[in-house]
Design a protein around this motif. Sequence first.
Motif, PDB file in Angstrom:
ATOM      1  N   LYS A  20      54.048  71.699  40.353  1.00 57.53           N
ATOM      2  CA  LYS A  20      53.526  71.193  39.066  1.00 57.53           C
ATOM      3  C   LYS A  20      54.609  70.153  38.505  1.00 57.53           C
ATOM      4  O   LYS A  20      55.649  70.725  38.321  1.00 57.53           O
ATOM      5  CB  LYS A  20      53.103  72.231  38.336  1.00 57.53           C
ATOM      6  N   ALA A  21      54.378  69.146  37.863  1.00 58.84           N
ATOM      7  CA  ALA A  21      55.222  68.659  37.030  1.00 58.84           C
ATOM      8  C   ALA A  21      55.557  69.233  35.870  1.00 58.84           C
ATOM      9  O   ALA A  21      54.346  69.825  35.211  1.00 58.84           O
ATOM     10  CB  ALA A  21      54.758  67.021  36.641  1.00 58.84           C
ATOM     11  N   ASN A  22      56.521  69.515  35.313  1.00 63.78           N
ATOM     12  CA  ASN A  22      56.947  70.286  34.374  1.00 63.78           C
ATOM     13  C   ASN A  22      58.375  69.807  33.831  1.00 63.78           C
ATOM     14  O   ASN A  22      59.621  70.309  34.360  1.00 63.78           O
ATOM     15  CB  ASN A  22      56.975  71.702  34.553  1.00 63.78           C
ATOM     16  N   ALA A  23      58.531  68.565  32.855  1.00 65.26           N
ATOM     17  CA  ALA A  23      59.684  67.986  32.515  1.00 65.26           C
ATOM     18  C   ALA A  23      60.856  69.001  31.887  1.00 65.26           C
ATOM     19  O   ALA A  23      60.487  69.290  30.915  1.00 65.26           O
ATOM     20  CB  ALA A  23      59.442  66.931  31.778  1.00 65.26           C
ATOM     21  N   LYS A  24      62.020  68.981  32.569  1.00 65.69           N
ATOM     22  CA  LYS A  24      63.056  69.771  31.926  1.00 65.69           C
ATOM     23  C   LYS A  24      64.493  68.859  31.974  1.00 65.69           C
ATOM     24  O   LYS A  24      64.217  68.001  32.652  1.00 65.69           O
ATOM     25  CB  LYS A  24      63.297  71.153  32.615  1.00 65.69           C
ATOM     26  N   ALA A  25      65.451  69.256  31.480  1.00 65.03           N
ATOM     27  CA  ALA A  25      66.551  68.603  31.421  1.00 65.03           C
ATOM     28  C   ALA A  25      66.873  68.012  32.805  1.00 65.03           C
ATOM     29  O   ALA A  25      67.469  66.997  33.002  1.00 65.03           O
ATOM     30  CB  ALA A  25      67.970  69.421  30.658  1.00 65.03           C
ATOM     31  N   GLY A  26      67.212  69.174  33.796  1.00 61.00           N
ATOM     32  CA  GLY A  26      67.585  68.779  34.992  1.00 61.00           C
ATOM     33  C   GLY A  26      69.114  68.220  34.895  1.00 61.00           C
ATOM     34  O   GLY A  26      69.383  67.268  35.935  1.00 61.00           O
ATOM     35  N   SER A  27      69.938  68.721  34.340  1.00 59.89           N
ATOM     36  CA  SER A  27      71.327  68.246  34.048  1.00 59.89           C
ATOM     37  C   SER A  27      71.997  68.705  35.435  1.00 59.89           C
ATOM     38  O   SER A  27      71.750  69.687  35.595  1.00 59.89           O
ATOM     39  CB  SER A  27      72.076  68.727  32.891  1.00 59.89           C
ATOM     40  N   VAL A  28      72.822  67.924  35.908  1.00 60.62           N
ATOM     41  CA  VAL A  28      73.642  68.196  37.099  1.00 60.62           C
ATOM     42  C   VAL A  28      75.089  68.619  37.048  1.00 60.62           C
ATOM     43  O   VAL A  28      75.645  68.028  36.010  1.00 60.62           O
ATOM     44  CB  VAL A  28      73.676  66.667  37.953  1.00 60.62           C
ATOM     45  N   GLU A  29      75.388  69.745  37.708  1.00 56.85           N
ATOM     46  CA  GLU A  29      76.632  70.210  37.522  1.00 56.85           C
ATOM     47  C   GLU A  29      77.251  70.645  38.865  1.00 56.85           C
ATOM     48  O   GLU A  29      76.488  71.081  39.768  1.00 56.85           O
ATOM     49  CB  GLU A  29      76.240  71.574  36.758  1.00 56.85           C
ATOM     50  N   SER A  30      78.470  70.054  39.187  1.00 57.35           N
ATOM     51  CA  SER A  30      79.031  70.677  40.491  1.00 57.35           C
ATOM     52  C   SER A  30      79.314  71.995  40.488  1.00 57.35           C
ATOM     53  O   SER A  30      79.991  72.420  39.627  1.00 57.35           O
ATOM     54  CB  SER A  30      80.162  69.633  40.906  1.00 57.35           C
ATOM     55  N   VAL A  31      79.398  72.677  41.608  1.00 58.14           N
ATOM     56  CA  VAL A  31      80.168  73.875  41.627  1.00 58.14           C
ATOM     57  C   VAL A  31      80.898  73.889  42.987  1.00 58.14           C
ATOM     58  O   VAL A  31      80.991  73.159  43.753  1.00 58.14           O
ATOM     59  CB  VAL A  31      78.893  74.986  41.984  1.00 58.14           C
TER      60      VAL A  31
END
Lengths: 321, 250
Positions: free
Chosen positions: A162-173
């Motif tokens: 299901k499409a459900n737009a959230k920030a999706g910010s990318v972070e390296s670990v």
Amino acid sequence: MPNVLAILEQRSGDIKRVSHEVLTAARVLADGMGGEVHGLVVGGPGVATDGLGAFGADKVLVASDASLANYQADRYAGIAADQVRKGSYAAALVSATALGKDLAPRVAARLACPFVSDVTDVKYDGAIIVTRPVYAGKANITLKISATPCVISVRSNAVTPKANAKAGSVESVAVSGGEPRARTVEIKHPERAAIDVAEASIVVSGGRGLKGPENFKLIEDLASALNAAVGASRAVVDAGWRPHAEQVGQTGKTVSPNLYFAIGISGAIQHLAGMRTAKTIVAINKDPDAPIFKVADYGIVGDLFEVLPKLTEEIRKAREG
Amino acid sequence: MKIAVCVKRVPDSEARIKIDASGKAIDEGGVKFVLNPYEEFAVEEALKLKEAAGSGEVVVISAGSDASQETIRTALAMGADRGVLLKTDHIPLDPLPVAKALAAELAEGGYDLIFFGKLAIDDYSHGIGPMVAELLSLPCVSAIAALQIANGKGKAEREIEGGVEVVEFPLPAVLTTDKGLNEPRYPALRGIMLAKKKPLDVKDVALETGGLDVLSLSYPPERKAGRIVGEGAAAVPALVDALKNEAKVL
């Protein structure tokens, strides 16, 4: 905050479609608990992460290193378990693919936590509640998970993304972990990559009614017209006509495609167990009393050697038209 | 070569499943139980490796009720040397407590290889083998379809979607077996007779309850009645039309 970790599968740097299903299931749990969904992508440099926010990832954690481009069980399990511990996640979800089936129990053992495989439904009602088929789909069991964290693998095609737009910010670990105990040294690809029967949205399966391995050309032609995977009954796999990777049933793969064709398959209980959750089932069999007709939505009684060429031709026309 | 094979007693794949009065378990009355089919490949592979090595021992281990002795005897009839039953009347659905009990037994054994089936056809869980490997800090390859062992090292192949992974590992190791690895032998009458006299050690174990509570067991929803669209090739246009316009799956 009770967040949920969705472990997302990539092959050759591309996120697999099943990962959107995992994000959708993770979103259901996170919304129930009032938490966030964090995706975890383990892979080589430049692994794709875009578009994950669209399916409900608040954040995407990326562990990338050239040595991680292909699945390395021990390293992937170490990274995933570390992230679950660090983030105090309530649950970690992964798709029940070849990778997920191998990875999920390892992560659970490292976390000494419950593990539930192949779930087809998740919800949150004061606790995480999952439903999964047992006895290869002859029954469903509903379980309450009474410990935190937990690891859950989600069956392919069971959850609709299901499409459900959230920030999706990318972070390296950080890429943690030492020497792997076992090492994947090679991935062999067949000359013509086949669509896997467990992942396909359309499956065309053949059985003993085909009368011989050479006649599976008819099944392959229909599958090709539909861009479908080829499946097989236990009888023809045991007879050596088809590879076991194509076997659908209790001792083969359990599939839930949108459309399933059972051709020249009588419908033994162990076969029905593997495909009865398909959304639409078509049966073609010369025996009008074959049990397969009891689960089929549409049936044709007749000689498959006459029906199949015509069907392939009509499908080609319908798809072009 | 000392090899352990962990096996499970499961309802036969042709068995009809009936839910009992509690609504949380199956009624085992009249159900035929067998050695989990995926573990037939495990037993076969262990026997082949022992035969190739010329010496060694194949030990069959199961966690379950007394009835699992029969399952162990099936593997002994195929040619395994001895059995161990970790006797418990309740196997929780959470694989961790079972994996812990098996790991505790296996840790003492000095095994070169530990085999499992890739999954059990009852709970369809694929977790126990890899979990045991993690608990014992051993290398593990799951769902193998090909195996070579030489000089204390192994190489296994496992099928993935659209390909095959080749994995190398040192021994000791844990492997879970997939169909296609070998052709399991049938127990011969002589094997069945010999199996009755082979040692089978029964040890009482108390498993932890685990973190999963069964709420209910239910039958899958009945599929709504379908229809025969016609007979022979003449029915094809009606079928394609139904798939396109009614089911909307084309």
